[in-house]
Design a protein around this motif. Structure first.
Motif, PDB file in Angstrom:
ATOM      1  N   ILE A   1       0.837  -1.194   0.000  1.00  0.00           N
ATOM      2  CA  ILE A   1       0.000   0.000   0.000  1.00  0.00           C
ATOM      3  C   ILE A   1       0.877   1.252   0.000  1.00  0.00           C
ATOM      4  N   PRO A   2       0.720   2.163  -0.953  1.00  0.00           N
ATOM      5  CA  PRO A   2       1.492   3.417  -0.957  1.00  0.00           C
ATOM      6  C   PRO A   2       1.147   4.273   0.261  1.00  0.00           C
ATOM      7  N   SER A   3       2.144   4.961   0.783  1.00  0.00           N
ATOM      8  CA  SER A   3       1.934   5.747   2.002  1.00  0.00           C
ATOM      9  C   SER A   3       0.952   6.897   1.775  1.00  0.00           C
ATOM     10  N   PHE A   4       0.979   7.510   0.562  1.00  0.00           N
ATOM     11  CA  PHE A   4       0.065   8.631   0.328  1.00  0.00           C
ATOM     12  C   PHE A   4      -1.379   8.156   0.303  1.00  0.00           C
ATOM     13  N   TRP A   5      -1.633   6.959  -0.272  1.00  0.00           N
ATOM     14  CA  TRP A   5      -3.002   6.418  -0.290  1.00  0.00           C
ATOM     15  C   TRP A   5      -3.440   6.036   1.111  1.00  0.00           C
ATOM     16  N   LEU A   6      -2.549   5.415   1.870  1.00  0.00           N
ATOM     17  CA  LEU A   6      -2.864   5.034   3.240  1.00  0.00           C
ATOM     18  C   LEU A   6      -3.134   6.268   4.093  1.00  0.00           C
ATOM     19  N   GLY A   7      -2.383   7.343   3.859  1.00  0.00           N
ATOM     20  CA  GLY A   7      -2.590   8.566   4.614  1.00  0.00           C
ATOM     21  C   GLY A   7      -3.948   9.185   4.331  1.00  0.00           C
ATOM     22  N   ILE A   8      -4.326   9.249   3.057  1.00  0.00           N
ATOM     23  CA  ILE A   8      -5.622   9.840   2.693  1.00  0.00           C
ATOM     24  C   ILE A   8      -6.772   9.019   3.252  1.00  0.00           C
ATOM     25  N   VAL A   9      -6.693   7.696   3.123  1.00  0.00           N
ATOM     26  CA  VAL A   9      -7.747   6.827   3.648  1.00  0.00           C
ATOM     27  C   VAL A   9      -7.824   6.917   5.165  1.00  0.00           C
TER      28      VAL A   9
END
Length: 317
Positions: free
Chosen positions: A142-150
């Motif tokens: 999982i990319p960190s930017f996607w995990l952060g937004i979610v």
């Protein structure tokens, strides 16, 4: 031990000088003329010449580098062309934010990664290992930017357990500080925890099948002593190596995480410096980050010697 440490210090100093040269050259390789940004709307040749002279941009490259290096040794990293403040002041304001974020992410990675790796190795072939491997695969994929937004959508907006953005110093309000820093730390440390877990598991499996572990079991030692005192101790060299290498990625990954959670750390400072062609700030931030990475590797070398004295003996020969 003293000789081993002196050798590592000498290597670190040489590396630091080379890093300063790369940082200086890399910043000046950025496209665009900083004098155009500094001159504002008044871009006559006379104004541009005055700006270049004021910031030393009209000097020879070698002279500029020597001035940068000699001032950096004394702790003077120059003055920001955007704010007019000393670069050290801007770094001193942003550094605590990034350090706290990196420390929390590292703590999360060490506790979860080593714990899950040990459980996966001891419980090989059982549901505990499958569950730990599945979590590690998710953390790596999982990319960190996607995990952060979610994470913001779920735990700061839908279920407002944590704050979505902003920073409060720990000394001002510890609870509010943790509300704002725990979620970014989880996002930043998830990938590192997955790497640490996989490496710990692999190292533990090798150690558990070694002769000295079988001997310890034959002597009747308790399971906790065999796993913790023998297998895990000898696996820590691999784990420390991974942590030392991944800390650089942790610092660079903090840039993305800080942008997502609007934290006033090195990420915001770096991007502002890039967009405004602020040479002094950009050089200072990159030089501080590189110095931290070199010091981390130096500490890792020392920890190697404490965990396994054979490394120290081999280096001293």
């Amino acid at each position: 031990m003293a000789h081993h440490l002196l050798v590592r210090l000498r290597q670190s100093l040489i590396t630091l000088v080379l890093v300063s040269l790369v940082v200086f050259a890399g910043v000046r390789a950025l496209p665009g003329d900083p004098a155009l940004a500094l001159a504002g709307e008044e871009r006559s040749p006379k104004a541009l010449a005055a700006v270049r002279h004021a910031y030393g941009l009209d000097d020879n490259i070698a002279v500029q580098y020597w001035r940068f290096l000699s001032h950096a040794v004394t702790g003077d990293l120059g003055t920001s062309s955007r704010t007019g403040q000393p670069v050290t002041h801007a770094i001193a304001q942003a550094l605590p934010v990034t350090l706290e974020l990196a420390a929390l992410a590292l703590l999360l990675a060490v506790v979860l990664g080593i714990g899950a790796g040990v459980v996966a190795a001891v419980r090989k072939g059982r549901p505990a290992e499958w569950f730990a491997n599945a979590l590690a695969l998710l953390g790596l994929s999982i990319p960190s930017f996607w995990l952060g937004i979610v994470s913001v959508l779920l735990f700061a907006i839908a279920v407002p357990v944590f704050a979505a953005s902003g920073f409060v110093p720990f000394g001002s309000d510890p609870l509010d500080n943790l509300r704002r820093m725990v979620l970014p730390a989880i996002v930043l440390g998830a990938g590192l925890a997955a790497v640490v877990m996989r490496q710990t598991r692999a190292a533990m499996l090798d150690s558990l099948s070694a002769d000295y572990v079988r001997t310890a079991r034959a002597k009747g030692l308790a399971r906790r002593q065999v796993v913790g005192g023998h297998a895990l101790r000898n696996s820590l060299v691999t784990v420390v190596t991974v942590l030392g290498l991944q800390l650089g990625h942790l610092i660079s990954g903090a840039v993305v995480t800080e942008q997502i959670f609007v934290l006033p750390g090195f990420g915001k400072l770096t991007l502002d410096a890039v967009f405004t062609r602020d040479y002094a700030v950009l050089q200072g931030v990159v030089l501080c980050t590189s110095t931290a990475y070199i010091l981390i590797n130096l500490v890792v070398d020392v920890v190697y010697s404490l965990i396994d004295p054979r490394i120290r003996i081999g280096a001293d020969r």
